[in-house]
Design a protein around this motif. Structure first.
Motif, PDB file in Angstrom:
ATOM      1  N   GLY A 137       0.767  -1.239   0.000  1.00 35.32           N
ATOM      2  CA  GLY A 137       0.000   0.000   0.000  1.00 35.32           C
ATOM      3  C   GLY A 137       0.790   1.276   0.000  1.00 35.32           C
ATOM      4  N   THR A 138       1.995   1.275   0.517  1.00 32.96           N
ATOM      5  CA  THR A 138       2.747   2.520   0.642  1.00 32.96           C
ATOM      6  C   THR A 138       2.834   3.241  -0.703  1.00 32.96           C
ATOM      7  N   GLY A 139       2.504   4.513  -0.682  1.00 32.70           N
ATOM      8  CA  GLY A 139       2.615   5.326  -1.891  1.00 32.70           C
ATOM      9  C   GLY A 139       1.390   5.332  -2.775  1.00 32.70           C
ATOM     10  N   ILE A 140       0.360   4.591  -2.429  1.00 35.56           N
ATOM     11  CA  ILE A 140      -0.870   4.611  -3.234  1.00 35.56           C
ATOM     12  C   ILE A 140      -1.543   5.975  -3.095  1.00 35.56           C
ATOM     13  N   VAL A 141      -1.999   6.518  -4.236  1.00 33.01           N
ATOM     14  CA  VAL A 141      -2.740   7.777  -4.257  1.00 33.01           C
ATOM     15  C   VAL A 141      -4.018   7.561  -5.061  1.00 33.01           C
ATOM     16  N   ILE A 142      -5.159   7.854  -4.451  1.00 34.82           N
ATOM     17  CA  ILE A 142      -6.452   7.717  -5.140  1.00 34.82           C
ATOM     18  C   ILE A 142      -7.161   9.062  -5.035  1.00 34.82           C
ATOM     19  N   GLY A 143      -7.427   9.680  -6.178  1.00 35.45           N
ATOM     20  CA  GLY A 143      -7.986  11.021  -6.200  1.00 35.45           C
ATOM     21  C   GLY A 143      -9.474  11.081  -5.898  1.00 35.45           C
ATOM     22  N   GLU A 144      -9.930  12.302  -5.728  1.00 35.75           N
ATOM     23  CA  GLU A 144     -11.280  12.565  -5.227  1.00 35.75           C
ATOM     24  C   GLU A 144     -12.381  11.939  -6.076  1.00 35.75           C
ATOM     25  N   THR A 145     -12.250  12.014  -7.400  1.00 39.32           N
ATOM     26  CA  THR A 145     -13.354  11.567  -8.249  1.00 39.32           C
ATOM     27  C   THR A 145     -13.102  10.192  -8.851  1.00 39.32           C
ATOM     28  N   ALA A 146     -12.128   9.481  -8.328  1.00 42.79           N
ATOM     29  CA  ALA A 146     -11.873   8.115  -8.808  1.00 42.79           C
ATOM     30  C   ALA A 146     -13.046   7.204  -8.414  1.00 42.79           C
ATOM     31  N   VAL A 147     -13.325   6.249  -9.294  1.00 42.67           N
ATOM     32  CA  VAL A 147     -14.380   5.269  -9.035  1.00 42.67           C
ATOM     33  C   VAL A 147     -13.784   3.882  -9.225  1.00 42.67           C
ATOM     34  N   ARG A 186      -7.820  -4.927  -7.061  1.00 44.57           N
ATOM     35  CA  ARG A 186      -6.598  -5.150  -6.282  1.00 44.57           C
ATOM     36  C   ARG A 186      -5.563  -4.092  -6.644  1.00 44.57           C
ATOM     37  N   LEU A 187      -5.005  -3.477  -5.627  1.00 40.96           N
ATOM     38  CA  LEU A 187      -4.006  -2.433  -5.823  1.00 40.96           C
ATOM     39  C   LEU A 187      -2.735  -2.785  -5.073  1.00 40.96           C
ATOM     40  N   PHE A 188      -1.604  -2.510  -5.702  1.00 40.02           N
ATOM     41  CA  PHE A 188      -0.316  -2.708  -5.049  1.00 40.02           C
ATOM     42  C   PHE A 188       0.339  -1.348  -4.783  1.00 40.02           C
ATOM     43  N   GLN A 189       1.449  -1.390  -4.082  1.00 36.94           N
ATOM     44  CA  GLN A 189       2.082  -0.162  -3.621  1.00 36.94           C
ATOM     45  C   GLN A 189       2.461   0.752  -4.790  1.00 36.94           C
ATOM     46  N   GLY A 190       2.381   2.041  -4.519  1.00 43.28           N
ATOM     47  CA  GLY A 190       2.821   3.027  -5.493  1.00 43.28           C
ATOM     48  C   GLY A 190       1.865   3.298  -6.636  1.00 43.28           C
ATOM     49  N   VAL A 191       0.669   2.767  -6.598  1.00 43.32           N
ATOM     50  CA  VAL A 191      -0.304   3.019  -7.669  1.00 43.32           C
ATOM     51  C   VAL A 191      -0.884   4.425  -7.514  1.00 43.32           C
ATOM     52  N   THR A 192      -0.972   5.147  -8.631  1.00 39.57           N
ATOM     53  CA  THR A 192      -1.603   6.468  -8.627  1.00 39.57           C
ATOM     54  C   THR A 192      -2.815   6.457  -9.540  1.00 39.57           C
ATOM     55  N   LEU A 193      -3.953   6.815  -8.997  1.00 37.25           N
ATOM     56  CA  LEU A 193      -5.166   7.034  -9.788  1.00 37.25           C
ATOM     57  C   LEU A 193      -5.430   8.528  -9.724  1.00 37.25           C
ATOM     58  N   GLY A 194      -4.855   9.264 -10.669  1.00 34.54           N
ATOM     59  CA  GLY A 194      -4.801  10.705 -10.546  1.00 34.54           C
ATOM     60  C   GLY A 194      -5.446  11.449 -11.695  1.00 34.54           C
ATOM     61  N   ALA A 195      -5.221  12.774 -11.705  1.00 30.22           N
ATOM     62  CA  ALA A 195      -5.784  13.663 -12.713  1.00 30.22           C
ATOM     63  C   ALA A 195      -4.727  13.993 -13.760  1.00 30.22           C
ATOM     64  N   LEU A 196      -5.184  14.254 -14.979  1.00 30.24           N
ATOM     65  CA  LEU A 196      -4.267  14.675 -16.037  1.00 30.24           C
ATOM     66  C   LEU A 196      -3.830  16.117 -15.833  1.00 30.24           C
ATOM     67  N   SER A 197      -4.691  16.898 -15.196  1.00 29.30           N
ATOM     68  CA  SER A 197      -4.387  18.306 -14.963  1.00 29.30           C
ATOM     69  C   SER A 197      -4.866  18.678 -13.574  1.00 29.30           C
ATOM     70  N   VAL A 198      -4.191  19.627 -12.968  1.00 28.19           N
ATOM     71  CA  VAL A 198      -4.593  20.060 -11.634  1.00 28.19           C
ATOM     72  C   VAL A 198      -5.100  21.498 -11.668  1.00 28.19           C
ATOM     73  N   ALA A 199      -5.616  21.919 -12.840  1.00 26.74           N
ATOM     74  CA  ALA A 199      -6.155  23.274 -12.949  1.00 26.74           C
ATOM     75  C   ALA A 199      -7.330  23.461 -11.997  1.00 26.74           C
ATOM     76  N   LYS A 200      -7.372  24.598 -11.338  1.00 28.52           N
ATOM     77  CA  LYS A 200      -8.390  24.848 -10.312  1.00 28.52           C
ATOM     78  C   LYS A 200      -9.801  24.845 -10.878  1.00 28.52           C
ATOM     79  N   ASP A 201      -9.962  25.275 -12.134  1.00 30.33           N
ATOM     80  CA  ASP A 201     -11.314  25.339 -12.691  1.00 30.33           C
ATOM     81  C   ASP A 201     -11.889  23.958 -13.011  1.00 30.33           C
ATOM     82  N   LEU A 202     -11.125  22.908 -12.759  1.00 34.55           N
ATOM     83  CA  LEU A 202     -11.626  21.545 -12.963  1.00 34.55           C
ATOM     84  C   LEU A 202     -12.198  20.956 -11.667  1.00 34.55           C
ATOM     85  N   ALA A 203     -12.353  21.793 -10.649  1.00 34.01           N
ATOM     86  CA  ALA A 203     -12.717  21.286  -9.322  1.00 34.01           C
ATOM     87  C   ALA A 203     -14.004  20.475  -9.330  1.00 34.01           C
TER      88      ALA A 203
END
Length: 277
Positions: free
Chosen positions: A173-183, A189-206
């Motif tokens: 699990g260490t290093g796993i990141v799962i973002g707010e709108t992930a489903v 099954r997830l292993f360590q270091g997996v990122t489920l993230g955003a392509l952009s972190v622009a604020k207007d995409l909130a």
């Protein structure tokens, strides 16, 4: 020497700051609730239904009292606490399924007691499911306090808004990141270091879906990064270690990252003393 103006400015900042949130108390209550649901996590045994009922009532009362210090609640603290505790049977069922999934997936796991009492993946999922319950009820800030508490203790960063299906397994699990709108669907099954993230972190995409959708029965190995709100990993897919994925893949896909490795061996031992890239 520190200038008086700076000290005055700090004092003004303190006076203007909102009342402190009861973060430590909430995290302590969360651990107490987890110990009540899973005696494997505590030395205390509650030997009768009356004792369990009394402890449950006490915890619910303490949560309601804690919520009284939070502004912007959608309903009253007592009603909100009662609603949350009414969902405890479902929370317990989901966590048992998570523990069984971890036990079934990890050949190193001996039994359910070991998973429940020692596995950081189980603990992170437990705190996430509790934080998600607060998040769904639009309780401000407290869900993030819970998720960050679990993050600090496990190295697993799950935003409370993420939707995670049944029987999720997190190994290491260490290093796993799962973002707010992930489903995430069921049996992921997830292993360590997996990122489920955003392509952009622009604020207007909130208010947009920024993180991927992982369908049922998907395995994502260590170090894989999957980005984007429109990215869908189809069911029964396997995402290999260190894969960088920004587009959807259909069901039953196998996605691998093939790094080129070069191995040389020096016949002369003196060559070990030098190395060049």
């Amino acid at each position: 020497m520190i200038r008086d103006a700076f000290i005055t400015a700090l004092a003004d900042t303190h006076r203007a700051a909102p009342p402190p949130l009861p973060g430590p108390q909430l995290c302590q209550l969360a651990d107490s609730l987890l110990a009540l649901l899973f005696p494997e996590r505590t030395e205390q045994r509650l030997s009768s239904p009356e004792t369990v009922s009394r402890v449950l009532t006490d915890l619910q009362t303490r949560v309601a009292q804690l919520l009284e210090s939070v502004s912007g609640l959608p309903v009253g603290p007592a009603a909100l606490a009662a609603d949350l505790f009414g969902q405890l049977p479902l929370l317990h069922e989901l966590l048992v399924l998570d523990a069984r999934a971890i036990l079934a997936a990890d050949p190193a796991a001996q039994d359910m007691a070991e998973v429940i009492s020692t596995y950081p993946g189980f603990y992170a999922l437990a705190l996430h499911r509790l934080a998600h319950a607060f998040y769904q009820r639009r309780v401000p800030l407290l869900p993030r306090l819970l998720s960050e508490y679990a993050h600090q203790r496990t190295g697993i960063d799950i935003h409370p808004g993420a939707r995670i299906g049944r029987s999720c397994s997190i190994d290491h699990g260490t290093g796993i990141v799962i973002g707010e709108t992930a489903v995430l669907g069921d049996h992921v099954r997830l292993f360590q270091g997996v990122t489920l993230g955003a392509l952009s972190v622009a604020k207007d995409l909130a208010n947009q879906k920024r993180h991927p959708t992982i369908e049922d029965n998907v395995v994502i190995y260590a170090g894989a990064t999957i980005l984007g709100g429109s990215t869908v990993v189809g069911r029964h897919s396997i995402i290999g270690g260190n894969v960088w994925l920004t587009e959807s893949v259909p069901s039953h896909s196998r996605v691998y990252h093939r790094a080129q490795l070069y191995v040389t061996r020096a016949e002369d031992p003196t060559a070990d003393l030098t190395f060049s890239i």
